[in-house]
Design a protein around this motif. Structure first.
Motif, PDB file in Angstrom:
ATOM      1  N   GLN A  47       0.827  -1.204   0.000  1.00  0.00           N
ATOM      2  CA  GLN A  47       0.000   0.000   0.000  1.00  0.00           C
ATOM      3  C   GLN A  47       0.861   1.253   0.000  1.00  0.00           C
ATOM      4  N   SER A  48       1.885   1.267   0.843  1.00  0.00           N
ATOM      5  CA  SER A  48       2.771   2.420   0.921  1.00  0.00           C
ATOM      6  C   SER A  48       3.490   2.662  -0.400  1.00  0.00           C
ATOM      7  N   LEU A  49       3.962   1.600  -1.017  1.00  0.00           N
ATOM      8  CA  LEU A  49       4.679   1.732  -2.293  1.00  0.00           C
ATOM      9  C   LEU A  49       3.744   2.207  -3.398  1.00  0.00           C
ATOM     10  N   SER A  50       2.524   1.681  -3.416  1.00  0.00           N
ATOM     11  CA  SER A  50       1.555   2.113  -4.423  1.00  0.00           C
ATOM     12  C   SER A  50       1.180   3.583  -4.225  1.00  0.00           C
ATOM     13  N   GLY A  71       3.264  10.559  -9.579  1.00  0.00           N
ATOM     14  CA  GLY A  71       2.669  10.776 -10.885  1.00  0.00           C
ATOM     15  C   GLY A  71       2.816   9.639 -11.868  1.00  0.00           C
ATOM     16  N   GLN A  72       3.012   8.421 -11.363  1.00  0.00           N
ATOM     17  CA  GLN A  72       3.166   7.264 -12.250  1.00  0.00           C
ATOM     18  C   GLN A  72       1.784   6.714 -12.636  1.00  0.00           C
ATOM     19  N   SER A  73       1.638   6.372 -13.889  1.00  0.00           N
ATOM     20  CA  SER A  73       0.368   5.818 -14.349  1.00  0.00           C
ATOM     21  C   SER A  73       0.293   4.328 -14.053  1.00  0.00           C
ATOM     22  N   TYR A  74      -0.931   3.814 -13.885  1.00  0.00           N
ATOM     23  CA  TYR A  74      -1.135   2.386 -13.649  1.00  0.00           C
ATOM     24  C   TYR A  74      -1.073   1.674 -14.992  1.00  0.00           C
ATOM     25  N   SER A 111      -5.028   4.261  -4.637  1.00  0.00           N
ATOM     26  CA  SER A 111      -5.431   5.629  -4.279  1.00  0.00           C
ATOM     27  C   SER A 111      -5.437   6.591  -5.453  1.00  0.00           C
ATOM     28  N   GLY A 112      -5.070   6.102  -6.645  1.00  0.00           N
ATOM     29  CA  GLY A 112      -5.098   6.955  -7.816  1.00  0.00           C
ATOM     30  C   GLY A 112      -6.398   6.821  -8.583  1.00  0.00           C
ATOM     31  N   ASP A 113      -6.405   7.299  -9.806  1.00  0.00           N
ATOM     32  CA  ASP A 113      -7.575   7.135 -10.657  1.00  0.00           C
ATOM     33  C   ASP A 113      -7.741   5.658 -10.982  1.00  0.00           C
ATOM     34  N   ASP A 114      -8.975   5.221 -11.134  1.00  0.00           N
ATOM     35  CA  ASP A 114      -9.248   3.813 -11.413  1.00  0.00           C
ATOM     36  C   ASP A 114      -8.517   3.354 -12.655  1.00  0.00           C
TER      37      ASP A 114
END
Length: 235
Positions: A108-111, A118-121, A231-234
Motif C-alpha cells: 500500500q505504501s509503495l503504491s 505521478g506514475q500511471s497504472y 489511491s489513484g484514478d481507477d
C-alpha cells in the motif's frame, strides 16, 4: 495492524552483501522449485536489495526508487527472467498472518508513492484486487509479488528473512505468446508438490482469480478480502 517500529538493527554496509548472498544460496538449492528464479540468478538478472524491517516504512522510498529503476530498465531491454527481491533483516518471528499484514502495508505504501510521484497504472491490468485481472503497478509496469518468510507453511516460501520478490507481469504474457508458460508453470508446480507433498491451492492463472490471494504465501480462507486499495484514478 502491525505497529510501526524502529528498525531492528543499525544499518551496516555489510548487510547488503549478507542478505544478497543468503537469498541467492536459497535459490540455488536443488529443491527450490521456481525455475524462473533459478534462470534469473543464472543470467545475473536477480537483483537483491537489502532492507531493514518489513513492518516499518523506513525503506519504502528507497524500495520505490528501485522499482522505478527496474521498470525502466525492463522497458529499455525487455529480457526474460528478471526479478527484484527486497530482503529484510527482520523481524524473524512473524506469524503467517502478521507477515501478510506487513506485506500488504508495504505494498500500500509503495503504491501510494507511485501515485504521489505521478506514475500511471499499467493499463494491461486492473487495480481492483478483487478482479481476476489484478496486478500491482509501479512505474507504469505491472508486477506480481511473491512473499517469503521464516514461518511460511509452504516450504517453497520458507526463507530465513522476510522477503518480497517483485516479478514483471509482462514476462508471463511473453512466455504465453512463446508457448512456454504452461510448461514452465507445470514444472514449478510439480517441483513444489515434490517439496511440500501437495500442490499449492492458492495458485491460479492470471484471469481466473485475483493473484492477490497468492502474494503472502498463506492459504487464505474463503471470503478473504485483500486489504489493498489503489489511491489513484481507477485503472
Amino acid at each position: 495492524m502491525v505497529q510501526y517500529r524502529k528498525p531492528l538493527f543499525p544499518w551496516r554496509p555489510a548487510t547488503q552483501d549478507a542478505l544478497e548472498k543468503a537469498l541467492k544460496t536459497y535459490v540455488t538449492d536443488p529443491a527450490f522449485p521456481c525455475v524462473g528464479a533459478k534462470s534469473a540468478l543464472a543470467k545475473g538478472t536477480l537483483d537483491v536489495i537489502g532492507c531493514r524491517d518489513v513492518t516499518s516504512a523506513w525503506d519504502d522510498v528507497r524500495i520505490h526508487d528501485e522499482l522505478l529503476r527496474f521498470a525502466q530498465a525492463y522497458r529499455d531491454d525487455p529480457g526474460l527472467f528478471r526479478s527484484l527481491a527486497m530482503v529484510f533483516e527482520g523481524p524473524e518471528d512473524l506469524s503467517e498472518k502478521a507477515f501478510e499484514t506487513a506485506l500488504w502495508e508495504r505494498v500500500q505504501s509503495l503504491s501510494d508513492k507511485d501515485v504521489w510521484r505521478g506514475q500511471s497504472y499499467d493499463d494491461r491490468v486492473s487495480s481492483n484486487p478483487d478482479s481476476p485481472h489484478f496486478s500491482l503497478s509501479f512505474g507504469g509496469e505491472a508486477f506480481f509479488v511473491v512473499g517469503l518468510h521464516p514461518h511460511a507453511s509452504r516450504p517453497a516460501r520458507r526463507f530465513d528473512r522476510p522477503t518480497m520478490v517483485f516479478n514483471l507481469h509482462d514476462q508471463f504474457e511473453r512466455l504465453r505468446e512463446m508457448g512456454k508458460y504452461e510448461g514452465m508453470r507445470e514444472k514449478i508446480m510439480t517441483r513444489d508438490e515434490a517439496l511440500a507433498g501437495s500442490r499449492n491451492p492458492m495458485l491460479a492463472r492470471h484471469g481466473e482469480a485475483s493473484e492477490a490471494r497468492q502474494y503472502s504465501g498463506r492459504s487464505v480462507e474463503d471470503g478473504w478480502r485483500c486489504p489493498f486499495s489503489y489511491s489513484g484514478d481507477d485503472a
